[in-house]
Design a protein around this motif. Structure first.
Motif, PDB file in Angstrom:
ATOM      1  N   SER A 178      -4.604  -1.750   2.153  1.00  0.00           N
ATOM      2  CA  SER A 178      -3.645  -2.832   2.310  1.00  0.00           C
ATOM      3  C   SER A 178      -4.338  -4.175   2.187  1.00  0.00           C
ATOM      4  CB  SER A 178      -2.956  -2.731   3.674  1.00  0.00           C
ATOM      5  OG  SER A 178      -2.072  -3.822   3.817  1.00  0.00           O
ATOM      6  N   GLY A 179      -3.674  -5.082   1.497  1.00  0.00           N
ATOM      7  CA  GLY A 179      -4.155  -6.454   1.402  1.00  0.00           C
ATOM      8  C   GLY A 179      -3.292  -7.374   2.242  1.00  0.00           C
ATOM      9  N   GLY A 180      -2.577  -6.794   3.207  1.00  0.00           N
ATOM     10  CA  GLY A 180      -1.685  -7.581   4.061  1.00  0.00           C
ATOM     11  C   GLY A 180      -0.483  -8.065   3.271  1.00  0.00           C
ATOM     12  N   ALA A 181      -0.106  -9.319   3.482  1.00  0.00           N
ATOM     13  CA  ALA A 181       1.055  -9.886   2.790  1.00  0.00           C
ATOM     14  C   ALA A 181       0.784 -10.042   1.296  1.00  0.00           C
ATOM     15  CB  ALA A 181       1.412 -11.231   3.406  1.00  0.00           C
ATOM     16  N   ALA A 182      -0.491  -9.996   0.905  1.00  0.00           N
ATOM     17  CA  ALA A 182      -0.859 -10.187  -0.501  1.00  0.00           C
ATOM     18  C   ALA A 182      -0.700  -8.914  -1.328  1.00  0.00           C
ATOM     19  CB  ALA A 182      -2.308 -10.678  -0.582  1.00  0.00           C
ATOM     20  N   GLY A 183      -0.269  -7.809  -0.730  1.00  0.00           N
ATOM     21  CA  GLY A 183      -0.098  -6.563  -1.480  1.00  0.00           C
ATOM     22  C   GLY A 183      -1.159  -5.545  -1.116  1.00  0.00           C
TER      23      GLY A 183
ATOM     24  N   GLU B  79      -9.675  16.678  -0.930  1.00  0.00           N
ATOM     25  CA  GLU B  79      -9.525  15.931   0.324  1.00  0.00           C
ATOM     26  C   GLU B  79      -8.338  14.995   0.197  1.00  0.00           C
ATOM     27  OE1 GLU B  79     -11.952  12.932   3.325  1.00  0.00           O
ATOM     28  OE2 GLU B  79     -13.054  13.939   1.736  1.00  0.00           O
ATOM     29  N   LEU B  80      -7.589  14.874   1.289  1.00  0.00           N
ATOM     30  CA  LEU B  80      -6.410  14.026   1.302  1.00  0.00           C
ATOM     31  C   LEU B  80      -6.306  13.373   2.671  1.00  0.00           C
ATOM     32  CD1 LEU B  80      -3.658  13.191  -0.059  1.00  0.00           C
ATOM     33  CD2 LEU B  80      -2.698  15.213   1.021  1.00  0.00           C
ATOM     34  N   VAL B  81      -6.313  12.054   2.673  1.00  0.00           N
ATOM     35  CA  VAL B  81      -6.051  11.279   3.884  1.00  0.00           C
ATOM     36  C   VAL B  81      -4.741  10.562   3.593  1.00  0.00           C
ATOM     37  CG1 VAL B  81      -6.841   9.456   5.429  1.00  0.00           C
ATOM     38  CG2 VAL B  81      -8.514  10.985   4.347  1.00  0.00           C
ATOM     39  N   ASP B  82      -3.661  11.047   4.202  1.00  0.00           N
ATOM     40  CA  ASP B  82      -2.316  10.597   3.862  1.00  0.00           C
ATOM     41  C   ASP B  82      -2.195   9.080   3.872  1.00  0.00           C
ATOM     42  OD1 ASP B  82       0.295  11.184   3.057  1.00  0.00           O
ATOM     43  OD2 ASP B  82       1.032  10.894   5.103  1.00  0.00           O
ATOM     44  N   GLY B  83      -1.687   8.557   2.771  1.00  0.00           N
ATOM     45  CA  GLY B  83      -1.456   7.121   2.664  1.00  0.00           C
ATOM     46  C   GLY B  83      -2.666   6.309   2.272  1.00  0.00           C
ATOM     47  N   ARG B  84      -3.851   6.960   2.154  1.00  0.00           N
ATOM     48  CA  ARG B  84      -5.065   6.173   1.918  1.00  0.00           C
ATOM     49  C   ARG B  84      -5.997   6.708   0.846  1.00  0.00           C
ATOM     50  NH1 ARG B  84      -8.335   5.896   6.712  1.00  0.00           N
ATOM     51  NH2 ARG B  84      -9.553   4.530   5.406  1.00  0.00           N
TER      52      ARG B  84
ATOM     53  N   ALA C 159       0.827  -1.214   0.000  1.00  0.00           N
ATOM     54  CA  ALA C 159       0.000   0.000   0.000  1.00  0.00           C
ATOM     55  C   ALA C 159       0.862   1.266   0.000  1.00  0.00           C
ATOM     56  CB  ALA C 159      -0.970  -0.018   1.188  1.00  0.00           C
ATOM     57  N   PRO C 160       1.938   1.359   0.798  1.00  0.00           N
ATOM     58  CA  PRO C 160       2.787   2.563   0.730  1.00  0.00           C
ATOM     59  C   PRO C 160       3.425   2.772  -0.642  1.00  0.00           C
ATOM     60  CG  PRO C 160       3.208   1.399   2.780  1.00  0.00           C
ATOM     61  CD  PRO C 160       2.335   0.501   1.939  1.00  0.00           C
ATOM     62  N   ASP C 161       3.799   1.678  -1.332  1.00  0.00           N
ATOM     63  CA  ASP C 161       4.369   1.813  -2.677  1.00  0.00           C
ATOM     64  C   ASP C 161       3.329   2.355  -3.656  1.00  0.00           C
ATOM     65  OD1 ASP C 161       6.952   0.936  -2.040  1.00  0.00           O
ATOM     66  OD2 ASP C 161       6.437  -1.176  -2.397  1.00  0.00           O
ATOM     67  N   VAL C 162       2.115   1.864  -3.572  1.00  0.00           N
ATOM     68  CA  VAL C 162       1.046   2.351  -4.451  1.00  0.00           C
ATOM     69  C   VAL C 162       0.736   3.806  -4.112  1.00  0.00           C
ATOM     70  CG1 VAL C 162      -1.346   2.032  -5.218  1.00  0.00           C
ATOM     71  CG2 VAL C 162       0.069   0.026  -4.719  1.00  0.00           C
ATOM     72  N   TRP C 163       0.686   4.125  -2.827  1.00  0.00           N
ATOM     73  CA  TRP C 163       0.369   5.502  -2.427  1.00  0.00           C
ATOM     74  C   TRP C 163       1.402   6.500  -2.957  1.00  0.00           C
ATOM     75  CZ3 TRP C 163      -3.632   8.147  -1.413  1.00  0.00           C
ATOM     76  CH2 TRP C 163      -3.489   9.457  -0.961  1.00  0.00           C
ATOM     77  N   ARG C 164       2.677   6.118  -2.949  1.00  0.00           N
ATOM     78  CA  ARG C 164       3.706   7.024  -3.475  1.00  0.00           C
ATOM     79  C   ARG C 164       3.427   7.378  -4.936  1.00  0.00           C
ATOM     80  NH1 ARG C 164       6.844   4.627   0.324  1.00  0.00           N
ATOM     81  NH2 ARG C 164       7.426   2.795  -0.878  1.00  0.00           N
ATOM     82  N   VAL C 165       2.969   6.405  -5.715  1.00  0.00           N
ATOM     83  CA  VAL C 165       2.632   6.675  -7.114  1.00  0.00           C
ATOM     84  C   VAL C 165       1.410   7.580  -7.190  1.00  0.00           C
ATOM     85  CG1 VAL C 165       1.951   5.654  -9.321  1.00  0.00           C
ATOM     86  CG2 VAL C 165       3.662   4.503  -7.898  1.00  0.00           C
ATOM     87  N   VAL C 166       0.376   7.275  -6.395  1.00  0.00           N
ATOM     88  CA  VAL C 166      -0.850   8.085  -6.397  1.00  0.00           C
ATOM     89  C   VAL C 166      -0.518   9.531  -6.029  1.00  0.00           C
ATOM     90  CG1 VAL C 166      -3.050   8.481  -5.195  1.00  0.00           C
ATOM     91  CG2 VAL C 166      -2.435   6.177  -5.953  1.00  0.00           C
TER      92      VAL C 166
END
Length: 190
Positions: free
Chosen positions: A135-140, A108-113, A47-54
């Motif tokens: 977050s999907g946990g260990a699944a990404g 609106e911005l909710v950091d990381g989400r 989720a943090p990797d995807v958020w950086r792109v978003v």
């Protein structure tokens, strides 16, 4: 400016919508017609990797799909007196509520989400683009994307249906390419 420590700039000013106008989060039964294009894409990236792109979307990074379509839309918008894509963004990596982002405004911005952008383009209605990551946990992670358009009059409805055929190409590609970029960044291939 190069360090991204700009307090404000002329493009931060935005006209506020009327308080009675609906928001994209309003339920369908609240009265106004609302068209939606909803996409969801699962990824092996965190989720943090995807958020950086978003959070890095727009400006010099582009919109992760069909760049020619975004450029043509920007040029057309400038031809009718709009801002087009010339505003770019205040900081290449971080957003904050109220920032101008090309022809969008960070509403609106909710950091990381969660990120909701309100369109400031000249269209017969009001438009938003929402992006969220869970977050999907260990699944990404799971990336969610929703475009919302509230038409104004018959011209607004006609506008939505005129551009709807391009949504699969633009918004579908956007969802796929955002998650692909996050996967490449997570593996160091970016």
């Amino acid at each position: 400016m190069r360090r991204g420590e700009v307090e404000t700039r002329w493009s931060d000013a935005s006209p506020a919508g009327a308080p009675w106008e609906p928001l994209p989060s309003d339920p369908p039964w609240s009265g106004a017609s609302a068209y939606r294009d909803v996409r969801e894409h699962r990824t092996t990236a965190s989720a943090p990797d995807v958020w950086r792109v978003v959070e890095g979307i727009g400006g010099g990074n582009g919109w992760y799909s069909f760049p020619l379509a975004w450029a043509v839309r920007g040029w057309a918008h400038r031809l009718i007196g709009g801002v087009g894509l010339r505003r770019g963004r205040r900081d290449p990596r971080r957003l904050r509520t109220g920032d101008a982002l090309d022809w969008w405004r960070v509403e609106e911005l909710v950091d990381g989400r969660y990120l909701r952008l309100r369109a400031e383009m000249k269209v017969p209605g009001r438009a938003w683009l929402e992006m969220s990551v869970e977050s999907g946990g260990a699944a990404g992670a799971c990336y969610h994307q929703r475009a919302v358009f509230i038409p104004r009059g018959l011209l607004g409805h006609a506008y939505w249906w005129a551009v709807a055929p391009f949504h699969g190409l633009v918004f579908g590609g956007m969802a796929r390419n955002i998650t692909s970029a996050a996967e490449r960044a997570a593996t160091g291939l970016s």
